[in-house]
Design a protein around this motif. Sequence first.
Motif, PDB file in Angstrom:
ATOM      1  N   ARG A   1      21.174 -38.465 -14.479  1.00  0.00           N
ATOM      2  CA  ARG A   1      21.192 -37.643 -13.278  1.00  0.00           C
ATOM      3  C   ARG A   1      20.966 -36.184 -13.652  1.00  0.00           C
ATOM      4  O   ARG A   1      20.979 -35.817 -14.825  1.00  0.00           O
ATOM      5  CB  ARG A   1      22.516 -37.798 -12.534  1.00  0.00           C
ATOM      6  N   GLU A   2      20.747 -35.368 -12.604  1.00  0.00           N
ATOM      7  CA  GLU A   2      20.578 -33.932 -12.823  1.00  0.00           C
ATOM      8  C   GLU A   2      21.940 -33.347 -13.156  1.00  0.00           C
ATOM      9  O   GLU A   2      22.716 -32.999 -12.281  1.00  0.00           O
ATOM     10  CB  GLU A   2      20.007 -33.287 -11.554  1.00  0.00           C
ATOM     11  N   GLY A   3      22.226 -33.224 -14.438  1.00  0.00           N
ATOM     12  CA  GLY A   3      23.572 -32.853 -14.844  1.00  0.00           C
ATOM     13  C   GLY A   3      23.679 -31.583 -15.651  1.00  0.00           C
ATOM     14  O   GLY A   3      24.783 -31.173 -16.011  1.00  0.00           O
ATOM     15  N   ALA A   4      22.545 -30.950 -15.994  1.00  0.00           N
ATOM     16  CA  ALA A   4      22.574 -29.697 -16.742  1.00  0.00           C
ATOM     17  C   ALA A   4      21.688 -28.689 -16.027  1.00  0.00           C
ATOM     18  O   ALA A   4      20.669 -29.058 -15.427  1.00  0.00           O
ATOM     19  CB  ALA A   4      22.094 -29.911 -18.172  1.00  0.00           C
ATOM     20  N   ALA A   5      22.076 -27.426 -16.077  1.00  0.00           N
ATOM     21  CA  ALA A   5      21.310 -26.401 -15.361  1.00  0.00           C
ATOM     22  C   ALA A   5      21.361 -25.088 -16.123  1.00  0.00           C
ATOM     23  O   ALA A   5      22.291 -24.827 -16.909  1.00  0.00           O
ATOM     24  CB  ALA A   5      21.851 -26.222 -13.945  1.00  0.00           C
ATOM     25  N   PHE A   6      20.362 -24.261 -15.871  1.00  0.00           N
ATOM     26  CA  PHE A   6      20.298 -22.926 -16.464  1.00  0.00           C
ATOM     27  C   PHE A   6      19.750 -21.978 -15.403  1.00  0.00           C
ATOM     28  O   PHE A   6      18.773 -22.302 -14.718  1.00  0.00           O
ATOM     29  CB  PHE A   6      19.381 -22.915 -17.687  1.00  0.00           C
ATOM     30  N   ALA A   7      20.389 -20.820 -15.261  1.00  0.00           N
ATOM     31  CA  ALA A   7      19.928 -19.831 -14.287  1.00  0.00           C
ATOM     32  C   ALA A   7      19.768 -18.485 -14.973  1.00  0.00           C
ATOM     33  O   ALA A   7      20.606 -18.081 -15.790  1.00  0.00           O
ATOM     34  CB  ALA A   7      20.898 -19.714 -13.122  1.00  0.00           C
ATOM     35  N   ALA A   8      18.683 -17.799 -14.648  1.00  0.00           N
ATOM     36  CA  ALA A   8      18.434 -16.438 -15.127  1.00  0.00           C
ATOM     37  C   ALA A   8      18.315 -15.547 -13.901  1.00  0.00           C
ATOM     38  O   ALA A   8      17.370 -15.675 -13.118  1.00  0.00           O
ATOM     39  CB  ALA A   8      17.159 -16.386 -15.967  1.00  0.00           C
ATOM     40  N   VAL A   9      19.293 -14.671 -13.714  1.00  0.00           N
ATOM     41  CA  VAL A   9      19.363 -13.801 -12.534  1.00  0.00           C
ATOM     42  C   VAL A   9      19.178 -12.361 -12.983  1.00  0.00           C
ATOM     43  O   VAL A   9      19.714 -11.948 -14.014  1.00  0.00           O
ATOM     44  CB  VAL A   9      20.729 -13.960 -11.824  1.00  0.00           C
TER      45      VAL A   9
END
Length: 222
Positions: A96-104
Amino acid sequence: MTYSRRSVLAAGATGSLALTAGCLDFVLGNGPLEFNADRVAPTDGALEETGYQEKEVREESLDRTVELPGGVERDVSASIWASVYTKQVEYAGQKREGAAFAAVSVPGMEIAGRSVNPIDDMSNKELLERFMSQVETEQGAIEDITHEGSFQLEILGDSRTVDTFIGESELEGQTIEIELKLTSFDHEGDLPVLIGLYPKMLTEEAANAEVLMESVEHPVEG
């Protein structure tokens, strides 16, 4: 009237604004003063190496009213870039979609020598709470977040402090630990905020979050 840097400076000891044609509407209260951030994002090579896919790139607006010297209130508006990436990972017997990364990227906001940026004085824990919605995945809400430690990474030509946090989430009735990494720093007049999120049991994703952080470019060209 648009500014991409901390470019509204005091005109003298009195702290009055330099009255260029672009600032006049703001000073008179006829329009907001606008600040624009440059986008920050991991490189395509790092995304390919770590297996993350672009989910969303968006520009948001942050509006607020500030008080100038003399008690006069004026409106300011800031554009914020958010680049979000996710990864399908296997845990609890499912993929499943279980890891994420965000650059703000948030613009520096300074008027008459005084910061009006609402996140300038936030700790990394407060920034995490402010921007965690950027890295939502298919597990449930993350609660009971605590600070676990800090370390250094070389990002955009300098050593940056990265904080590690641990939280809890529910997955099909079971509690799982979620690890979050966050760093924030000043660069080229903006405040980049980088966040990685993944199940703590997936130690490979901890390394992948660091690869993505180390790779980021700011400003992103094109």
